[in-house]
Scaffold this motif. Structure first.
Motif, PDB file in Angstrom:
ATOM      1  N   LEU A  71       0.760  -1.290  -0.164  1.00  0.00           N
ATOM      2  CA  LEU A  71      -0.126  -0.010   0.015  1.00  0.00           C
ATOM      3  C   LEU A  71       0.942   1.338  -0.034  1.00  0.00           C
ATOM      4  CD1 LEU A  71      -3.325  -0.992   2.232  1.00  0.00           C
ATOM      5  CD2 LEU A  71      -3.129  -0.289  -0.389  1.00  0.00           C
ATOM      6  N   GLN A 131      -7.560   5.234   0.594  1.00  0.00           N
ATOM      7  CA  GLN A 131      -7.713   4.013   0.810  1.00  0.00           C
ATOM      8  C   GLN A 131      -9.146   3.482   1.206  1.00  0.00           C
ATOM      9  OE1 GLN A 131      -4.316   2.383   3.018  1.00  0.00           O
ATOM     10  NE2 GLN A 131      -3.163   3.290   1.589  1.00  0.00           N
ATOM     11  N   THR A 177       0.672   3.981  -2.975  1.00  0.00           N
ATOM     12  CA  THR A 177       0.139   5.216  -2.876  1.00  0.00           C
ATOM     13  C   THR A 177       1.176   6.114  -3.413  1.00  0.00           C
ATOM     14  OG1 THR A 177      -1.229   4.630  -0.730  1.00  0.00           O
ATOM     15  CG2 THR A 177      -0.654   6.847  -0.842  1.00  0.00           C
TER      16      THR A 177
END
Length: 170
Positions: free
Chosen positions: A64, A87, A68
């Protein structure tokens, strides 16, 4: 007086979506985020700032932060340096979100994609395991619950005797 760096022209929402969708998944670089189905809505938020929603494949996904950062880079390159990456957990990501092209790419690289569900109608009963991406045989069995990444397990084909990663259905 210092010269300011000109900002790039603003890309359309559709172009931002396409560029974000083309980003490779850090754990499965053979598939883009769009084909993996982790890109949610892309559009202006209530304050007019462009937002990109990312649906994690599971809670605690170690990729993640990298995803990102890559999406933020796309936003900046597309003239949206103030853009946001959110998210979202609802709706949750499931393997049903993987596109047919994504499933083809996974299989072409030796990763057995999860079996696609039948949208409506009777539930098919399959004899045998997950199809082997090497030979197509369903004579497969679990080898290890731990695979190359947290979202994969390893299966074993008893026909061609090859192990292969399987994207775990969540």
């Amino acid at each position: 007086m210092t010269a300011s760096t000109p900002s790039p022209p603003r890309c359309s929402v559709q172009e931002v979506r396409e560029r974000v969708g083309a980003l490779p998944d850090p754990e499965l670089p053979v598939i883009g985020l769009g084909d993996l189905g982790v890109v949610g809505s892309v559009g202006p938020g209530a304050d007019g700032v462009l937002e990109v929603e990312i649906l994690p494949t599971y809670l605690g996904c170690p990729a993640l932060p990298e995803i990102t950062a890559a999406v933020r880079d796309v936003l900046a390159a597309c003239g949206h340096p103030d853009g946001r990456v959110r998210q979202v957990l609802s709706p949750p990501w499931t393997t049903d979100r993987i596109t047919p092209e994504g499933r083809r790419r996974l299989a072409a690289h030796g990763i057995a994609p999860p079996v696609s569900p039948v949208p409506d109608g009777p539930v098919p009963v399959e004899l045998g395991g997950v199809p082997c991406p090497h030979c197509g045989s369903r004579a497969t069995r679990p080898h290890s619950t731990f695979g190359p990444s947290r979202c994969q397990s390893v299966l074993w084909c008893t026909a061609c005797r090859e192990p292969f990663p399987h994207l775990t259905a969540l």
